[in-house]
Design an enzyme around this catalytic site. Structure first.
Site, PDB file in Angstrom:
ATOM      1  N   ASN A   9       0.866  -1.186   0.000  1.00  0.00           N
ATOM      2  CA  ASN A   9       0.000   0.000   0.000  1.00  0.00           C
ATOM      3  C   ASN A   9       0.901   1.233   0.000  1.00  0.00           C
ATOM      4  O   ASN A   9       1.490   1.571   1.026  1.00  0.00           O
ATOM      5  CB  ASN A   9      -0.887  -0.036   1.255  1.00  0.00           C
ATOM      6  N   TRP A  10       1.024   1.863  -1.156  1.00  0.00           N
ATOM      7  CA  TRP A  10       1.952   3.005  -1.268  1.00  0.00           C
ATOM      8  C   TRP A  10       1.382   4.270  -0.632  1.00  0.00           C
ATOM      9  O   TRP A  10       2.091   5.267  -0.507  1.00  0.00           O
ATOM     10  CB  TRP A  10       2.281   3.262  -2.740  1.00  0.00           C
ATOM     11  N   LYS A  11       0.126   4.250  -0.262  1.00  0.00           N
ATOM     12  CA  LYS A  11      -0.533   5.431   0.330  1.00  0.00           C
ATOM     13  C   LYS A  11      -0.296   6.662  -0.560  1.00  0.00           C
ATOM     14  O   LYS A  11      -0.213   6.528  -1.776  1.00  0.00           O
ATOM     15  CB  LYS A  11      -0.061   5.657   1.776  1.00  0.00           C
ATOM     16  N   HIS A  96      -9.568   1.007   5.100  1.00  0.00           N
ATOM     17  CA  HIS A  96      -8.268   1.204   5.750  1.00  0.00           C
ATOM     18  C   HIS A  96      -8.459   2.155   6.937  1.00  0.00           C
ATOM     19  O   HIS A  96      -9.254   3.094   6.867  1.00  0.00           O
ATOM     20  CB  HIS A  96      -7.264   1.781   4.750  1.00  0.00           C
ATOM     21  N   GLU A  98      -6.814   4.552   7.978  1.00  0.00           N
ATOM     22  CA  GLU A  98      -6.608   5.982   7.663  1.00  0.00           C
ATOM     23  C   GLU A  98      -7.845   6.575   6.995  1.00  0.00           C
ATOM     24  O   GLU A  98      -8.148   7.751   7.175  1.00  0.00           O
ATOM     25  CB  GLU A  98      -5.346   6.150   6.796  1.00  0.00           C
ATOM     26  N   GLU A 168      -5.372  -5.118  10.856  1.00  0.00           N
ATOM     27  CA  GLU A 168      -4.357  -4.085  11.032  1.00  0.00           C
ATOM     28  C   GLU A 168      -4.637  -3.300  12.312  1.00  0.00           C
ATOM     29  O   GLU A 168      -5.443  -2.343  12.287  1.00  0.00           O
ATOM     30  CB  GLU A 168      -4.381  -3.112   9.855  1.00  0.00           C
ATOM     31  N   GLY A 174       2.259   2.304  10.793  1.00  0.00           N
ATOM     32  CA  GLY A 174       3.181   3.422  10.581  1.00  0.00           C
ATOM     33  C   GLY A 174       3.851   3.916  11.858  1.00  0.00           C
ATOM     34  O   GLY A 174       4.440   4.991  11.863  1.00  0.00           O
ATOM     35  N   SER A 214       3.302  -1.949  10.516  1.00  0.00           N
ATOM     36  CA  SER A 214       4.759  -1.861  10.674  1.00  0.00           C
ATOM     37  C   SER A 214       5.491  -3.148  10.280  1.00  0.00           C
ATOM     38  O   SER A 214       6.494  -3.517  10.903  1.00  0.00           O
ATOM     39  CB  SER A 214       5.122  -1.435  12.096  1.00  0.00           C
TER      40      SER A 214
HETATM   41  C1  PEP Z   1      -0.831  -0.065   5.878  1.00  0.00           C
HETATM   42  O1  PEP Z   1      -0.684   0.847   5.087  1.00  0.00           O
HETATM   43  O2  PEP Z   1      -1.831  -0.745   5.793  1.00  0.00           O
HETATM   44  C2  PEP Z   1       0.207  -0.308   6.881  1.00  0.00           C
HETATM   45  C3  PEP Z   1       0.087  -1.348   7.642  1.00  0.00           C
HETATM   46  O3  PEP Z   1       1.240   0.612   6.979  1.00  0.00           O
HETATM   47  P1  PEP Z   1       2.672   0.344   7.681  1.00  0.00           P
HETATM   48  O4  PEP Z   1       3.187  -0.984   7.141  1.00  0.00           O
HETATM   49  O5  PEP Z   1       3.512   1.495   7.232  1.00  0.00           O
HETATM   50  O6  PEP Z   1       2.459   0.290   9.149  1.00  0.00           O
END
Ligand code: PEP
Length: 263
Positions: A9-11, A96, A98, A168, A174, A214
């Site tokens: 997931n490049w966000k 997600h 976010e 998650e 993050g 993470s």
């Molecule tokens: C994500 O974007 O779903 C995620 C888990 O981010 P990260 O790996 O940076 O914690």
């Protein structure tokens, strides 16, 4: 047997040039199918470019990070499932944390998006996870169960079978904090049994459930060894070519090990 899967997931990261560069690197390094399935989810403005680069590499799929649940209309700034289908996108991240946190997406929105994605033949990567306060109160399992039930509301078993679910924990996204493999596996097992209650035992054994939060190459080996953890939804580490390749290797090796035990 469930295939392992790694989703990047490049966000809202990378310039167009950097996104293209990363995609070309992945494409030239992954020439043949790996035991683990691979998907990258670029920002929506790059979807067409990235899916064009990968169109002759069917073993690296392109996914979207979000979509609206309406097919078309006066919804400024939104992207519809029909548009994603037009771009030959096969997968879409839905719910997600976010999106839930910064864009007020509710469980109801998530449910509508999952239904719309399925209607257009897109695979939803349905995200669930508790925040730190809930975990500290000991309510992680009940909140995640509730998110799963709300997200799959009114879906029939055939539709439930098409989902990929990502557990998650919000406090691990993050932040560099990682949920242990044991804790993640416990919640993922609970998600699998919730799926069983709402579909069939066979479907609950088919649906892929990933861990995200993470994930890095130096911690993921501990997670991917658990048989209920079918892969990773990876944010930050998916932006780094070497790191992402190491995660693909970890998932591929874990897949091959499970396969050799089951023959
Ligand atoms: C994500 O974007 O779903 C995620 C888990 O981010 P990260 O790996 O940076 O914690």
């Amino acid at each position: 047997m469930r295939n392992k899967i790694i989703i990047g997931n490049w966000k809202m990261n990378l310039s167009l040039a950097d996104a293209q560069d990363l995609t070309f690197k992945l494409k030239s390094s992954i020439k043949v199918e790996r035991p683990a399935e691979i998907t990258v989810c670029p920002p929506s403005v790059y979807l067409l470019t990235i899916s064009n680069i990968l169109k002759d590499t069917p073993h690296i799929k392109t996914g979207a990070q979000n979509m609206f649940y309406k097919e078309e209309g006066a919804y400024t700034g939104e992207v519809s499932p029909k548009m994603l289908k037009d771009l030959h996108i096969e997968m879409v991240i839905i719910g997600h944390s976010e999106r839930r946190q910064y864009f007020n997406e509710s469980d109801k929105d998530v449910n509508l998006k999952i239904k719309a994605a399925l209607k257009f033949g897109l695979t939803p990567v349905f995200c669930v996870g508790e925040d730190l306060k809930i975990r500290e109160k000991g309510e992680a399992e009940s909140q995640v169960k509730n998110q799963v039930l709300e997200g799959i509301k009114d879906l029939n078993s055939a539709d439930i079978e098409k989902l990929i679910i990502a557990y998650e924990p919000v406090w691990a996204i993050g932040t560099g904090k990682i949920c242990s493999g044991e804790d993640a596996n416990k919640i993922i097992k609970m998600i699998r049994s919730t799926i069983k209650e709402k579909s069939t035992p066979q479907i609950s054994e088919t649906v892929r459930i990933l861990y995200g939060g993470s994930v890095k190459s130096d911690n993921f080996g501990e997670h991917i060894k658990y048989p209920d953890i079918d892969g990773g939804l990876v944010g930050g580490a998916s932006l780094n070519f070497e790191e992402f390749m190491k995660l693909i290797d970890l998932a591929s090796n874990a897949h091959s090990q499970v396969q050799s035990h089951s023959v």
